[in-house]
Design a protein around this motif. Structure first.
Motif, PDB file in Angstrom:
ATOM      1  N   SER A  63      17.003 -76.564  -7.094  1.00  0.00           N
ATOM      2  CA  SER A  63      18.234 -76.285  -7.846  1.00  0.00           C
ATOM      3  C   SER A  63      19.416 -76.398  -6.889  1.00  0.00           C
ATOM      4  CB  SER A  63      18.177 -74.878  -8.446  1.00  0.00           C
ATOM      5  OG  SER A  63      17.842 -73.925  -7.433  1.00  0.00           O
ATOM      6  N   VAL A  64      20.327 -77.317  -7.198  1.00  0.00           N
ATOM      7  CA  VAL A  64      21.487 -77.577  -6.340  1.00  0.00           C
ATOM      8  C   VAL A  64      22.726 -77.441  -7.220  1.00  0.00           C
ATOM      9  CG1 VAL A  64      22.569 -79.196  -4.750  1.00  0.00           C
ATOM     10  CG2 VAL A  64      20.073 -79.148  -4.967  1.00  0.00           C
ATOM     11  N   LEU A  65      23.402 -76.319  -7.097  1.00  0.00           N
ATOM     12  CA  LEU A  65      24.472 -75.956  -8.031  1.00  0.00           C
ATOM     13  C   LEU A  65      25.855 -76.319  -7.497  1.00  0.00           C
ATOM     14  CD1 LEU A  65      25.320 -74.397 -10.655  1.00  0.00           C
ATOM     15  CD2 LEU A  65      25.459 -72.348  -9.202  1.00  0.00           C
ATOM     16  N   TYR A  66      26.614 -77.073  -8.310  1.00  0.00           N
ATOM     17  CA  TYR A  66      28.014 -77.350  -7.984  1.00  0.00           C
ATOM     18  C   TYR A  66      28.861 -76.116  -8.258  1.00  0.00           C
ATOM     19  CZ  TYR A  66      27.195 -82.433  -7.813  1.00  0.00           C
ATOM     20  OH  TYR A  66      26.770 -83.696  -7.482  1.00  0.00           O
ATOM     21  N   MET A  67      29.777 -75.792  -7.338  1.00  0.00           N
ATOM     22  CA  MET A  67      30.698 -74.681  -7.519  1.00  0.00           C
ATOM     23  C   MET A  67      32.084 -75.116  -7.054  1.00  0.00           C
ATOM     24  SD  MET A  67      28.436 -71.380  -6.377  1.00  0.00           S
ATOM     25  CE  MET A  67      29.065 -70.420  -7.754  1.00  0.00           C
ATOM     26  N   PRO A  68      33.112 -74.971  -7.887  1.00  0.00           N
ATOM     27  CA  PRO A  68      34.467 -75.410  -7.512  1.00  0.00           C
ATOM     28  C   PRO A  68      35.036 -74.578  -6.376  1.00  0.00           C
ATOM     29  CG  PRO A  68      34.505 -74.214  -9.589  1.00  0.00           C
ATOM     30  CD  PRO A  68      33.063 -74.408  -9.247  1.00  0.00           C
ATOM     31  N   GLY A  69      35.511 -75.255  -5.335  1.00  0.00           N
ATOM     32  CA  GLY A  69      36.058 -74.544  -4.193  1.00  0.00           C
ATOM     33  C   GLY A  69      37.343 -73.792  -4.495  1.00  0.00           C
ATOM     34  N   SER A  70      37.989 -74.148  -5.592  1.00  0.00           N
ATOM     35  CA  SER A  70      39.244 -73.481  -5.958  1.00  0.00           C
ATOM     36  C   SER A  70      39.007 -72.156  -6.679  1.00  0.00           C
ATOM     37  CB  SER A  70      40.075 -74.404  -6.855  1.00  0.00           C
ATOM     38  OG  SER A  70      39.313 -74.832  -7.974  1.00  0.00           O
ATOM     39  N   ASN A  71      37.756 -71.858  -7.017  1.00  0.00           N
ATOM     40  CA  ASN A  71      37.417 -70.639  -7.740  1.00  0.00           C
ATOM     41  C   ASN A  71      36.808 -69.626  -6.775  1.00  0.00           C
ATOM     42  OD1 ASN A  71      36.275 -68.623  -9.380  1.00  0.00           O
ATOM     43  ND2 ASN A  71      35.790 -70.055 -11.022  1.00  0.00           N
ATOM     44  N   ALA A  72      37.631 -68.701  -6.299  1.00  0.00           N
ATOM     45  CA  ALA A  72      37.172 -67.725  -5.308  1.00  0.00           C
ATOM     46  C   ALA A  72      36.051 -66.850  -5.850  1.00  0.00           C
ATOM     47  CB  ALA A  72      38.347 -66.858  -4.853  1.00  0.00           C
ATOM     48  N   ARG A  73      36.109 -66.514  -7.149  1.00  0.00           N
ATOM     49  CA  ARG A  73      35.064 -65.680  -7.744  1.00  0.00           C
ATOM     50  C   ARG A  73      33.715 -66.404  -7.751  1.00  0.00           C
ATOM     51  NH1 ARG A  73      36.672 -63.392 -13.458  1.00  0.00           N
ATOM     52  NH2 ARG A  73      34.572 -62.507 -13.171  1.00  0.00           N
ATOM     53  N   ALA A  74      33.765 -67.710  -7.990  1.00  0.00           N
ATOM     54  CA  ALA A  74      32.521 -68.486  -7.979  1.00  0.00           C
ATOM     55  C   ALA A  74      31.921 -68.528  -6.580  1.00  0.00           C
ATOM     56  CB  ALA A  74      32.792 -69.898  -8.481  1.00  0.00           C
ATOM     57  N   LEU A  75      32.771 -68.687  -5.571  1.00  0.00           N
ATOM     58  CA  LEU A  75      32.280 -68.719  -4.195  1.00  0.00           C
ATOM     59  C   LEU A  75      31.621 -67.402  -3.820  1.00  0.00           C
ATOM     60  CD1 LEU A  75      35.265 -70.516  -2.394  1.00  0.00           C
ATOM     61  CD2 LEU A  75      33.127 -71.516  -3.238  1.00  0.00           C
ATOM     62  N   GLU A  76      32.154 -66.317  -4.324  1.00  0.00           N
ATOM     63  CA  GLU A  76      31.569 -65.003  -4.073  1.00  0.00           C
ATOM     64  C   GLU A  76      30.257 -64.858  -4.837  1.00  0.00           C
ATOM     65  OE1 GLU A  76      30.685 -61.254  -2.839  1.00  0.00           O
ATOM     66  OE2 GLU A  76      32.254 -62.573  -2.041  1.00  0.00           O
ATOM     67  N   LYS A  77      30.247 -65.287  -6.085  1.00  0.00           N
ATOM     68  CA  LYS A  77      29.054 -65.172  -6.925  1.00  0.00           C
ATOM     69  C   LYS A  77      27.888 -65.963  -6.352  1.00  0.00           C
ATOM     70  CE  LYS A  77      27.515 -65.694 -11.727  1.00  0.00           C
ATOM     71  NZ  LYS A  77      27.909 -66.104 -13.110  1.00  0.00           N
ATOM     72  N   GLY A  78      28.195 -67.072  -5.682  1.00  0.00           N
ATOM     73  CA  GLY A  78      27.146 -67.917  -5.129  1.00  0.00           C
ATOM     74  C   GLY A  78      26.243 -67.208  -4.142  1.00  0.00           C
ATOM     75  N   ARG A  79      26.732 -66.146  -3.535  1.00  0.00           N
ATOM     76  CA  ARG A  79      25.929 -65.408  -2.549  1.00  0.00           C
ATOM     77  C   ARG A  79      24.728 -64.721  -3.174  1.00  0.00           C
ATOM     78  NH1 ARG A  79      31.349 -64.512  -0.507  1.00  0.00           N
ATOM     79  NH2 ARG A  79      31.498 -65.253   1.671  1.00  0.00           N
ATOM     80  N   GLY A  80      24.765 -64.517  -4.482  1.00  0.00           N
ATOM     81  CA  GLY A  80      23.666 -63.804  -5.115  1.00  0.00           C
ATOM     82  C   GLY A  80      22.863 -64.623  -6.096  1.00  0.00           C
TER      83      GLY A  80
END
Length: 295
Positions: free
Chosen positions: A10-27
């Motif tokens: 599983s290789v998930l794209y996450m927008p770098g402009s979305n700080a909440r997404a970058l945080e969520k990615g840790r879990g």
């Protein structure tokens, strides 16, 4: 070439402009995250996204997940600055979009070296144009830093003037060319995204097809699809048990000077054992990743 044994189910794209997404990615239980500076980021948010990705990756907390940053094309106003910033932030790989030649890989590698990228930072290539398909072999042998090809089937379908269909017949030739090139040169390769988030059955079918074709995993656009991709591209319990059984049987036969052995009525040769060993090793890596991310 770099080992392909690392799980990339599983290789998930996450927008770098979305700080909440970058945080969520840790879990999230994804094997890998692609922190995106390209398609998912508007032009006026490129600089902010770059800064947020550098800060997030530098801070850490992503466990054993593979952290990949997709930069902008090197001929854009942002590409070179992206590479310079990402090279030393601690990411595992830089993903270059729309790769169409070995020269593009060489240019990225030179920028990475000039920017102080560590030797173990790898290069991944987006394969998403007709010319990229025709040059897949050339691209796949362009650098020892190469670790993985990433299919960009949305752009590919557009450029082919084709259609998105459930069976994906319009892109099977392209998928096959890239799989051939990846395996010939010891690279991993992950499948393109499934665009319809409401089509669970279609997503599941595309995962099954992708694994049957030989992909290591699938790129994703929403966290809700992670679990299904992880299950589809992981060895099943019965597969692991069978693999362990034929490895043991072949080892016993080899000790007796035999090159082949029959297990449950099936002829087992060395080629079957090699596939079984790869599968068991992958299962072990998946377990290691799961434990590491849970800590």
């Amino acid at each position: 070439m770099i080992s392909t044994a690392r799980p990339r189910r599983s290789v998930l794209y996450m927008p770098g402009s979305n700080a909440r997404a970058l945080e969520k990615g840790r879990g999230l239980p994804a094997d890998a995250l692609i922190l995106d500076l390209e398609d998912a980021v508007a032009p006026d948010a490129k600089a902010l996204a770059r800064d947020q990705i550098v800060a997030a990756v530098s801070q850490g907390g992503y466990g054993a997940r593979e952290i990949i940053v997709r930069v902008n094309d090197l001929d854009t106003a942002w590409g070179s600055d992206d590479v310079a910033a990402i090279a030393s932030c601690g990411a595992d790989a830089i993903l270059l979009p729309k790769v169409e030649s070995s020269a593009m890989v060489h240019e990225l590698e030179a920028l990475m070296v000039a920017s102080g990228a560590p030797d173990d930072m790898t290069i991944m290539c987006m394969m998403e144009t007709p010319l990229g398909m025709l040059r897949a072999d050339e691209i796949s042998m362009a650098s020892k830093r190469l670790s993985c090809l990433v299919m960009g089937t949305s752009d590919l379908v557009k450029d082919l003037q084709a259609a998105h269909t459930p069976e994906r017949l319009p892109v099977l030739t392209s998928l096959g060319l890239c799989i051939l090139a990846a395996r010939a040169h010891g690279l991993a390769i992950v499948d393109g995204v499934h665009l319809d988030l409401q089509d669970d059955a279609g997503f599941a079918a595309s995962c099954v097809q992708g694994r049957e074709l030989g992909f290591d995993g699938k790129t994703l656009i929403h966290p809700k699809t992670i679990a299904a991709a992880n299950e589809a591209f992981a060895p099943g319990v019965e597969e692991i048990a069978w693999s362990q059984k034929i490895i043991a049987a072949h080892s016993e036969a080899a000790a007796e000077g035999k090159g082949v052995v029959v297990v449950d009525g099936k002829l087992i040769e060395n080629l079957h054992v090699e596939s079984a060993q790869r599968l068991v090793a992958l299962a072990g890596k998946i377990e290691e990743l799961s434990v590491a991310n849970a800590e």
